[in-house]
Write a protein that holds these residues in place. Structure first.
Motif, short mmCIF file in Angstrom:
data_model
loop_
_atom_site.label_atom_id
_atom_site.label_comp_id
_atom_site.label_asym_id
_atom_site.label_seq_id
_atom_site.Cartn_x
_atom_site.Cartn_y
_atom_site.Cartn_z
N ASP A 9 -0.01 10.44 -30.71
CA ASP A 9 -1.24 10.14 -31.44
C ASP A 9 -2.36 10.98 -30.84
O ASP A 9 -2.81 10.70 -29.72
N PHE A 10 -2.78 12.00 -31.57
CA PHE A 10 -3.80 12.90 -31.04
C PHE A 10 -5.20 12.34 -31.22
O PHE A 10 -5.46 11.50 -32.10
N LYS B 185 -3.80 22.13 -16.78
CA LYS B 185 -4.41 20.83 -16.48
C LYS B 185 -3.35 19.74 -16.38
O LYS B 185 -3.42 18.86 -15.51
N TYR B 186 -2.35 19.81 -17.27
CA TYR B 186 -1.34 18.76 -17.30
C TYR B 186 0.01 19.22 -16.73
O TYR B 186 1.02 18.55 -16.90
N ALA C 148 7.61 15.94 -25.99
CA ALA C 148 7.56 14.54 -25.54
C ALA C 148 6.65 14.36 -24.33
O ALA C 148 6.12 13.26 -24.11
N ASP C 149 6.45 15.43 -23.55
CA ASP C 149 5.60 15.33 -22.37
C ASP C 149 4.12 15.17 -22.72
O ASP C 149 3.30 14.94 -21.82
N LEU C 150 3.80 15.27 -24.01
CA LEU C 150 2.41 15.05 -24.44
C LEU C 150 2.12 13.59 -24.76
O LEU C 150 0.98 13.23 -25.06
N ASP D 257 -6.05 12.52 -25.66
CA ASP D 257 -7.19 13.28 -25.15
C ASP D 257 -7.27 14.69 -25.75
O ASP D 257 -8.17 15.46 -25.39
N LEU D 258 -6.34 15.02 -26.65
CA LEU D 258 -6.25 16.39 -27.16
C LEU D 258 -6.56 16.47 -28.65
O LEU D 258 -6.20 15.58 -29.42
#
Length: 319
Positions: free
Chosen positions: A207-208, A163-164, A173-175, A181-182
């Motif tokens: 920040d999840f 999806k990403y 870091a790509d999160l 949203d996770l």
């Protein structure tokens, strides 16, 4: 011995650690690699008397497997061994080896250092060992680290990665833009450790959306990630289910999870020099590829870790 898949670590609060000490007594009655391994109270401080080397483990399958490897290798050299397996987390087992209840314990150098000094930031394995030795109780000794590493890792399920547009070459870091949203899952203490949500926020700005307290990289976490009940998880890097389920493990360029070389930790006065040599010989031959293979035999092949340990020692010329 029965196969178990249970938590790798525990809360760091004193109250919870005490409860684990009590629970450890009962846990040992059901798991052991020798005739007397489940009969002794792990909280008694006299278990190593009479020239017996007591090999302990934390409460997850790989630690039990490594303890079996250490113990059977020591036995093959004529050293008397008993086992105290599946005890609990580092918060419990460090105290037991410090008071001499345990003589030998499989450890992970980076995680042990984080426990002893949360602010340490070594950049090499050698620096890690040196920093541990500076903080270690003087009754203890850290032996030679192996090449084998088992690190905490942030993994995504296949659907989330697609999806990403994230791959094994992508960074944690790509999160940063999508973490909101996770849902991430892991052991309860993952919320409060620097090598957990605290570090993911301070080092990577993550920040999840939510955190789900599950087990420590075990079947509950794996199933939740596979079923998309969580989209990210703390998984251990030697877990054979990573490739089986096509999970995507992200790179950790800031080295949040440090070095995690498998390393014997010993209570010095109760381990003979011949035992030190045996354990260092194991470290010299144990690499990550081998550890993944042995874990797969236990966790995916449902083999007894004692049998797997004996077979590997024989094949490696260590028994």
């Amino acid at each position: 011995m029965t196969n178990v898949t249970i938590a790798r670590s525990t809360r760091t609060s004193a109250t919870y650690a005490v409860s684990l000490l009590v629970a450890a007594t009962a846990a040992l009655t059901g798991c052991g690699s020798s005739d007397d391994s489940g009969k002794d109270d792990p909280l008694q401080g006299d278990a190593a008397k009479g020239g017996t080397v007591v090999v302990g483990s934390n409460n997850f399958p790989e630690s039990i497997l490594l303890a079996d490897i250490y113990g059977e290798a020591l036995k093959s050299k004529g050293i008397k061994v008993s086992y105290k397996l599946n005890i609990g987390s580092r918060e419990t087992t460090y105290g037991l080896i410090k008071n001499g209840t345990i003589t030998v314990l499989p450890e992970y150098n980076g995680a042990l250092l984080a426990y002893l000094d949360a602010k340490a930031t070594p950049t090499t394995v050698e620096e890690t060992s040196k920093a541990i030795s500076a903080k270690l109780d003087p009754k203890l000794a850290l032996l030679t680290p192996s090449e084998a590493q088992d690190k905490d890792a942030i993994a995504l399920n296949e659907a989330t990665a697609k999806k990403y547009s994230l791959t094994e070459k992508s960074s944690i870091a790509d999160l940063a833009d999508v973490a909101k949203d996770l849902v991430i899952g892991g052991s309860p203490e993952f919320q409060t450790r620097q090598q957990g949500l605290k570090g993911l926020k301070s080092e990577y700005g993550l920040d999840f959306k939510n955190f789900k307290a599950l087990d420590a990289g075990g079947k509950i976490t794996v199933t939740a990630l596979k079923d998309n009940n969580i989209q990210a998880a703390d998984i251990f890097s030697t877990d054979p289910t990573i490739s089986k389920n096509k999970f995507v493990v992200l790179q950790d360029p800031k080295n949040l999870f440090g070095f995690e070389n498998v390393t014997p930790l010993t209570y010095k006065s109760d381990l003979p020099a011949a035992g030190v040599s045996v354990l260092n010989d194991i470290s010299a031959k144990l690499d990550t590829e081998t550890l993944v293979k042995l874990n797969s035999e236990v966790q995916e092949g449902s083999k007894d870790p004692l049998d797997v340990a004996k077979a590997w020692l024989s094949s490696a010329g260590l028994s």
